[in-house]
Design a protein around this motif. Structure first.
Motif, short mmCIF file in Angstrom:
data_model
loop_
_atom_site.label_atom_id
_atom_site.label_comp_id
_atom_site.label_asym_id
_atom_site.label_seq_id
_atom_site.Cartn_x
_atom_site.Cartn_y
_atom_site.Cartn_z
N VAL A 135 0.85 -1.20 0.00
CA VAL A 135 0.00 0.00 0.00
C VAL A 135 0.88 1.25 0.00
O VAL A 135 0.65 2.20 -0.76
N ALA A 136 1.92 1.25 0.83
CA ALA A 136 2.82 2.41 0.89
C ALA A 136 3.52 2.60 -0.46
O ALA A 136 3.62 3.73 -0.97
N TRP A 138 2.49 1.68 -3.44
CA TRP A 138 1.51 2.17 -4.44
C TRP A 138 1.39 3.69 -4.33
O TRP A 138 1.40 4.40 -5.34
N HIS A 139 1.31 4.18 -3.10
CA HIS A 139 1.17 5.63 -2.90
C HIS A 139 2.40 6.38 -3.41
O HIS A 139 2.28 7.41 -4.08
N ARG A 140 3.58 5.85 -3.13
CA ARG A 140 4.82 6.51 -3.60
C ARG A 140 4.85 6.57 -5.12
O ARG A 140 5.21 7.60 -5.71
N VAL A 141 4.47 5.47 -5.75
CA VAL A 141 4.47 5.43 -7.23
C VAL A 141 3.50 6.47 -7.78
O VAL A 141 3.82 7.20 -8.74
N GLN A 142 2.32 6.55 -7.16
CA GLN A 142 1.33 7.54 -7.61
C GLN A 142 1.87 8.96 -7.53
O GLN A 142 1.50 9.83 -8.31
N GLN A 143 2.71 9.21 -6.53
CA GLN A 143 3.26 10.56 -6.32
C GLN A 143 4.55 10.78 -7.12
O GLN A 143 5.23 11.79 -6.92
N ASP A 144 4.94 9.79 -7.95
CA ASP A 144 6.21 9.84 -8.68
C ASP A 144 7.39 9.98 -7.73
O ASP A 144 8.35 10.73 -8.01
N LEU A 145 7.31 9.29 -6.63
CA LEU A 145 8.39 9.32 -5.63
C LEU A 145 8.99 7.92 -5.52
O LEU A 145 8.30 6.92 -5.78
N PRO A 146 10.26 7.81 -5.12
CA PRO A 146 10.85 6.47 -4.99
C PRO A 146 10.21 5.67 -3.85
O PRO A 146 9.81 6.26 -2.85
N ILE A 147 10.12 4.35 -4.06
CA ILE A 147 9.60 3.47 -3.01
C ILE A 147 10.61 3.47 -1.86
O ILE A 147 11.82 3.41 -2.07
N VAL A 148 10.09 3.59 -0.63
CA VAL A 148 10.96 3.68 0.55
C VAL A 148 11.19 2.28 1.13
O VAL A 148 10.23 1.50 1.28
N TYR A 162 6.21 5.69 7.78
CA TYR A 162 7.54 6.02 7.24
C TYR A 162 7.63 5.65 5.75
O TYR A 162 8.07 6.45 4.92
N MET A 163 7.17 4.45 5.40
CA MET A 163 7.24 4.01 4.00
C MET A 163 6.29 4.83 3.11
O MET A 163 6.50 4.96 1.91
N LEU A 164 5.24 5.38 3.73
CA LEU A 164 4.27 6.19 3.00
C LEU A 164 4.81 7.59 2.71
O LEU A 164 4.72 8.09 1.59
N THR A 165 5.39 8.21 3.75
CA THR A 165 5.76 9.63 3.64
C THR A 165 7.25 9.84 3.41
O THR A 165 7.68 10.92 3.02
N GLY A 166 8.06 8.83 3.72
CA GLY A 166 9.51 8.99 3.61
C GLY A 166 10.10 9.70 4.82
O GLY A 166 11.31 9.95 4.87
N PRO A 338 -7.78 0.61 1.94
CA PRO A 338 -6.61 -0.28 1.98
C PRO A 338 -6.01 -0.44 3.39
O PRO A 338 -5.58 -1.52 3.77
N ILE A 339 -6.02 0.64 4.18
CA ILE A 339 -5.49 0.51 5.55
C ILE A 339 -6.38 -0.42 6.37
O ILE A 339 -5.90 -1.23 7.17
N PHE A 340 -7.67 -0.31 6.16
CA PHE A 340 -8.61 -1.23 6.81
C PHE A 340 -8.21 -2.67 6.43
O PHE A 340 -8.13 -3.56 7.29
N ALA A 341 -7.92 -2.89 5.15
CA ALA A 341 -7.56 -4.25 4.70
C ALA A 341 -6.28 -4.75 5.35
O ALA A 341 -6.19 -5.90 5.79
N LEU A 342 -5.28 -3.88 5.44
CA LEU A 342 -4.01 -4.40 5.95
C LEU A 342 -4.05 -4.61 7.46
O LEU A 342 -3.25 -5.38 7.99
N SER A 343 -4.95 -3.95 8.16
CA SER A 343 -5.11 -4.29 9.58
C SER A 343 -5.99 -5.52 9.74
O SER A 343 -5.68 -6.42 10.53
#
Ligand SMILES: CC(C)(COP(=O)(O)OP(=O)(O)OC[C@H]1O[C@@H](n2cnc3c(N)ncnc32)[C@H](O)[C@@H]1OP(=O)(O)O)[C@@H](O)C(=O)NCCC(=O)NCCS
Length: 383
Positions: A135-136, A138-148, A162-166, A338-343
């Motif tokens: 999930v994290a 996917w969000h980075r890719v959408q923002q054109d940011l490197p995966i953390v 951390y993996m979401l926001t860097g 998605p956060i609901f799913a991963l919990s």
């Protein structure tokens, strides 16, 4: 035609005996394996609660150390999984990505991949952290940011942020995220959990059961009510002519539903809403902005006053405060489900194990109400 035994949507049908979760809707209490949700959220990490859900008992120090270490060691996504997430169509919903990525993850669950019909908790140690990382990413890719890459010194919730926001979250933000994951980890035999148990009952793999459960959760009748609460919050903010309380009175006079209020099972305030409300106030104070908390408390106060005047005591549910809290943690609205799913993956896996321990293939029947012996018309005679 009356049809004894038929219950639309299986409402009121008892389909399993379970020791995992007790929802006491009358008194607003919730228990996992007999432990009150408040105790778990105050004293445990998400990893500790996941151990409880998988093994049926709280871990001792050594067990928790081993289990947390195993889960943290399996957070990093394999390159082909990263590629699949990167290549996924940009305008897809992250729940579609999440449902699709699970069979990929099965292939990377160990040397052989997961084809086991016997459930092994090692798969849970792999699947749960991988879902958060997916999930994290996917969000980075959408923002054109490197995966953390993950940081194993952080708790499950803090590492997700951390993996979401860097950026490393504050101690409070990390603790709150972990707490929210605990609060959403389990809630009895709802539609997605039932789906997971039905697939598990065919002796399919736990990965396919989880993929199916994610599909069930994606539907707007199940996940996603906190997104609608945030639509309401934005609408209240945009209307400068009315206070939040006046907005609620007007909405009710127009017979609108107030999102995040009411629940099929709870006839008291949802215990998860009480805890999340506390988080929202605490985080607001730390960040020097309690405007969401203040607004939602006014909405709650006026809503409850209006409903009590009509003799309908209705209380906030888990979704009422959680959307605003996630937004303050830097989580975009599209990631709420998605956060609901991963919990909830922890709860789904717990039910898969329970189903397998005393398995019986789910095979309900239906009553045929169609026609029989219809005269067959050849093609030349059809209209
Ligand atoms: C969750 C929900 C579907 C429960 O429905 P339910 O069990 O049929 O609701 P109740 O029987 O408790 O409702 C009793 C009355 O209160 C009203 N009511 C219930 N929730 C309401 C709300 N959020 N806003 C306004 N009125 C509401 C109902 O319309 C009903 O009114 P009526 O007697 O005039 O027909 C309903 O409360 C709702 O739609 N809530 C908003 C959506 C939401 O937050 N969903 C997430 C649930 S986790």
């Amino acid at each position: 035609m009356s049809n004894p035994g038929f219950s639309k949507g299986l409402e009121g049908v008892v389909a399993a005996e379970s020791t995992i979760c007790k929802v006491d809707g009358e008194n607003g209490r919730l228990f996992y394996l007999g432990y009150s949700i408040r105790d778990l959220v105050e004293h445990c990490t998400f990893e500790e609660v996941t151990f409880l859900l998988l093994y049926g008992q709280l871990p001792n120090e050594e067990q928790l150390e081993d289990f947390s270490s195993a889960m943290r060691g399996k957070r990093k996504l394999e390159d082909p999984v990263k590629k699949m997430i990167t290549d996924f169509p940009r305008d897809s919903h992250p729940m579609e990505m999440l449902q699709t990525v699970v069979p990929y993850l099965a292939a990377y669950s160990g040397p052989e991949g997961c084809r086991d019909t016997e459930f092994d908790c090692l798969y849970a140690e792999h699947l749960i952290p991988q879902l958060a990382s997916a999930v994290a990413a996917w969000h980075r890719v959408q923002q054109d940011l490197p995966i953390v890459d993950p940081d194993r010194s952080l708790s499950h919730g803090a590492n997700f942020l951390y993996m979401l926001t860097g950026e490393k979250p504050s101690e409070l933000a990390g603790r709150i995220m972990d707490g929210c994951l605990i609060l959403h980890a389990e809630h009895g035999l709802n539609a997605s959990t039932f789906t997971a148990r039905v697939v598990a009952s065919t002796l399919s793999t736990c990965y396919s059961a989880i993929a199916a459960a994610i599909g069930a959760l994606y539907g707007p009748l199940h996940g996603g009510a906190n997104e609608k609460v945030m639509d309401m919050v934005d609408e209240i903010e945009a209307d400068a002519s009315l206070s939040p309380g006046e907005w609620v009175s007007k909405a009710l006079s127009e017979k609108r539903k107030i999102m995040g209020m009411g629940h099929r099972v709870y006839r008291a305030k949802d215990p998860r809403a009480i805890i999340i409300e506390g988080y929202l106030e605490e985080l607001g104070k730390q960040q020097g902005d309690t405007s969401y908390y203040d607004m939602l408390k006014e909405v709650e106060r006026v809503f409850r006053e209006r409903m009590e005047e009509k003799g309908k005591p209705i209380y906030p549910n888990v979704d009422f405060f959680s959307g605003a809290l996630y937004r303050m943690l830097g989580v975009p609205t599209i990631l709420f489900t998605p956060i609901f799913a991963l919990s909830r993956a922890s709860g789904w896996l717990s039910h898969i194990i329970e189903q397998r321990h005393d398995n019986r293939l789910y095979r309900p029947s239906s009553t045929y109400v169609g026609e029989i012996d219809r005269p067959f018309a050849p093609m030349s005679e059809r209209e």
